[in-house]
Design a protein around this motif. Structure first.
Motif, mmCIF file in Angstrom:
data_model
loop_
_atom_site.group_PDB
_atom_site.id
_atom_site.type_symbol
_atom_site.label_atom_id
_atom_site.label_comp_id
_atom_site.label_asym_id
_atom_site.label_seq_id
_atom_site.Cartn_x
_atom_site.Cartn_y
_atom_site.Cartn_z
ATOM 1 N N LYS A 160 0.639 -1.015 0.322
ATOM 2 C CA LYS A 160 -0.077 0.085 0.044
ATOM 3 C C LYS A 160 1.294 1.560 -0.327
ATOM 4 O O LYS A 160 0.684 2.198 -0.981
ATOM 5 C CB LYS A 160 -1.019 0.245 0.800
ATOM 6 N N GLN A 167 2.172 1.782 -3.152
ATOM 7 C CA GLN A 167 1.789 1.966 -4.307
ATOM 8 C C GLN A 167 0.978 3.449 -3.828
ATOM 9 O O GLN A 167 1.041 4.570 -5.251
ATOM 10 C CB GLN A 167 0.867 1.887 -3.993
ATOM 11 N N GLU A 168 0.685 4.249 -2.907
ATOM 12 C CA GLU A 168 0.965 5.178 -2.534
ATOM 13 C C GLU A 168 2.078 6.167 -3.002
ATOM 14 O O GLU A 168 1.784 7.259 -4.048
ATOM 15 C CB GLU A 168 0.682 5.423 -1.550
#
Ligand SMILES: Cc1cc2nc3c(=O)[nH]c(=O)nc-3n(C[C@H](O)[C@H](O)[C@H](O)COP(=O)(O)O)c2cc1C
Length: 189
Positions: free
Chosen positions: A25, A28-29
């Motif tokens: 996560k 990706q952010e």
């Protein structure tokens, strides 16, 4: 950065996948280039110990590992996630690791290491097991350490969560998902 991640669990939506998704996560952010390999869905043979890579460091088999070899060469960060099966990595993860014998020959026989990019190379090992036994962690981690060092990853972090058995149980663990997110974030540094 180029991030590659291996999911060694055969259980779709299982604990390994949930944990790995959480670690990915923050990456990706942050907009990193991420490639996920779900090993159970990939078509490659276990190492045949044919000696084909001994003098060249190149595996002579032509299968899905070809893409994995290229991805490992280019990766800045490598994440290996696996359930504990019989005190070690899953067969899916172990088969991929064994095929890295080609890199072992390149590094230790031909004395060539895979060059790191400007961000260096780092690894993250995520392990989930039904039992709370320390041997499960140490056995799997020893194999994974061999994998990371063979792929010229000089340092890695390990997260092991024991007592996590039924599908989705990792979500009930008080800290696992948060720890995975934080470890993923550190991979991006
Ligand atoms: C074939 C098999 C072998 C297993 N062996 C172990 C083991 O040795 N130690 C352990 O702690 N858990 C063991 N487990 C339990 C799994 O590690 C546990 O269920 C884990 O949460 C599965 O993760 P997943 O949902 O990502 O597949 C085993 C499970 C299977 C299917």
């Amino acid at each position: 950065m180029k991030i590659i991640a291996f999911n060694g669990s055969p259980r779709s939506g299982g604990n390994t996948e949930l944990l790995l998704n959480e670690a990915l996560k923050p990456l990706q952010e942050a907009g990193h280039d991420i490639v996920l390999f779900t090993l159970n869905t990939m078509d490659f043979k276990p190492c045949q110990d044919c000696g084909g890579c001994t003098e060249t460091g190149i595996c002579i088999l032509e299968d899905a590992m070809t893409g994995i070899y290229s991805a490992i060469r280019e990766a800045d960060r490598i994440i290996l996630a696996s359930p504990i099966f019989f005190y070690s990595l899953s067969a899916q993860a172990k088969a991929m690791v064994d095929r890295c014998q080609a890199f072992w020959c390149e590094k230790y026989l031909l004395k060539k290491i895979i060059p790191a990019g400007t961000h260096g190379r780092k690894g993250l090992l995520l392990l989930v097991g039904g039992m709370k036994k320390e041997e499960c962690r140490t056995t799997a981690e020893t194999t994974a350490k061999g994998f990371f060092r063979t792929c010229s990853v000089p340092e890695h972090e390990t997260l092991f969560f024991g007592g996590v058995d039924a599908k989705g149980d990792i979500q009930k663990h008080p800290t696992a998902l948060k720890e995975a997110y934080e470890a993923g974030k550190r991979m991006g540094e």
